[in-house]
Scaffold this active site. Sequence first.
Site, short mmCIF file in Angstrom:
data_model
loop_
_atom_site.label_atom_id
_atom_site.label_comp_id
_atom_site.label_asym_id
_atom_site.label_seq_id
_atom_site.Cartn_x
_atom_site.Cartn_y
_atom_site.Cartn_z
N ILE A 1 15.85 -12.03 19.85
CA ILE A 1 15.89 -11.16 18.46
C ILE A 1 15.01 -9.89 18.78
O ILE A 1 14.18 -9.84 19.64
CB ILE A 1 15.06 -12.19 17.41
CG1 ILE A 1 15.00 -11.50 16.16
CG2 ILE A 1 13.63 -12.48 17.84
CD1 ILE A 1 14.66 -12.30 14.96
N CYS A 2 15.50 -9.02 18.30
CA CYS A 2 14.55 -7.52 18.11
C CYS A 2 14.50 -6.92 19.43
O CYS A 2 15.62 -6.96 20.28
CB CYS A 2 13.52 -7.75 17.44
SG CYS A 2 12.86 -6.05 16.94
N GLY A 3 13.53 -6.67 19.62
CA GLY A 3 13.20 -6.19 21.39
C GLY A 3 13.59 -6.83 22.45
O GLY A 3 14.11 -6.21 23.54
N THR B 1 16.48 -8.32 22.71
CA THR B 1 18.08 -8.02 22.86
C THR B 1 18.08 -6.97 23.73
O THR B 1 19.04 -6.92 24.44
CB THR B 1 18.73 -7.68 21.58
OG1 THR B 1 18.06 -6.56 20.93
CG2 THR B 1 18.59 -8.98 20.61
N ALA C 1 19.79 -11.54 17.13
CA ALA C 1 19.42 -11.16 15.67
C ALA C 1 18.67 -9.70 15.71
O ALA C 1 17.88 -9.48 16.87
CB ALA C 1 18.54 -12.19 15.45
#
Length: 212
Positions: A107-109, A111, A160
């Site tokens: 999720i977020c960073g 990715t 995400a």
Amino acid sequence: MTTIYVYILDTFADWELGNVTSELKSGRFFKKDGPQVSLKTVSYSKDPIQSMGGMTIVPDCLIDDVVVSEKNVLLLPGANTWAEPKHSAIIEKASEFLSAGATVGAICGATAALANFGLLNKRAHTSNGPGFLEMFSSNYSGQEFYVDEPSVAGDHLITASSTGGLLWAKQIIERLDVFQADTLEAWYEYFSTGKPEYFYALMGSLPTGDEE
């Protein structure tokens, strides 16, 4: 037994993990006779880790202790420190998970860390909007596989955006098959809308312990 490995690193976004880790650890809405799961925090050392919200956690195990198995899961939260070289070991482990047909959630960073390792170039994925991965990941070339949704579940990868934590949790829980389908739907609707009818539907979906 399925082991859920949760990677923690300094400045990790604790709230992004909250929905999924609380349900997998507590088991409060698990279906009767469902799969057994164990949740472990993992990091590059046993030194205490401080989250972005100021919570201090001592990791349960090290990266070398992570068992790559099709039934296990690796979860990677967002953080401001993913660019530090010491985190490359867990991204390599994520690659091993995906190659073994095991589930990885990012999720977020996180990715961007996967993208920079080339792991999103041929897999359906999402992140913090179109252009985010190009900005932070020089090895990213998977634009045609980008899906502009809060959370995307592919074959073995669940990614995400920073605002997709609840849907991300739902998709991880669904992959693990630890909730009944009606429980999961009511759980998601209640926490995404706050409407009381979904709370009662959630409670009504739970096993009573009286079933034969």
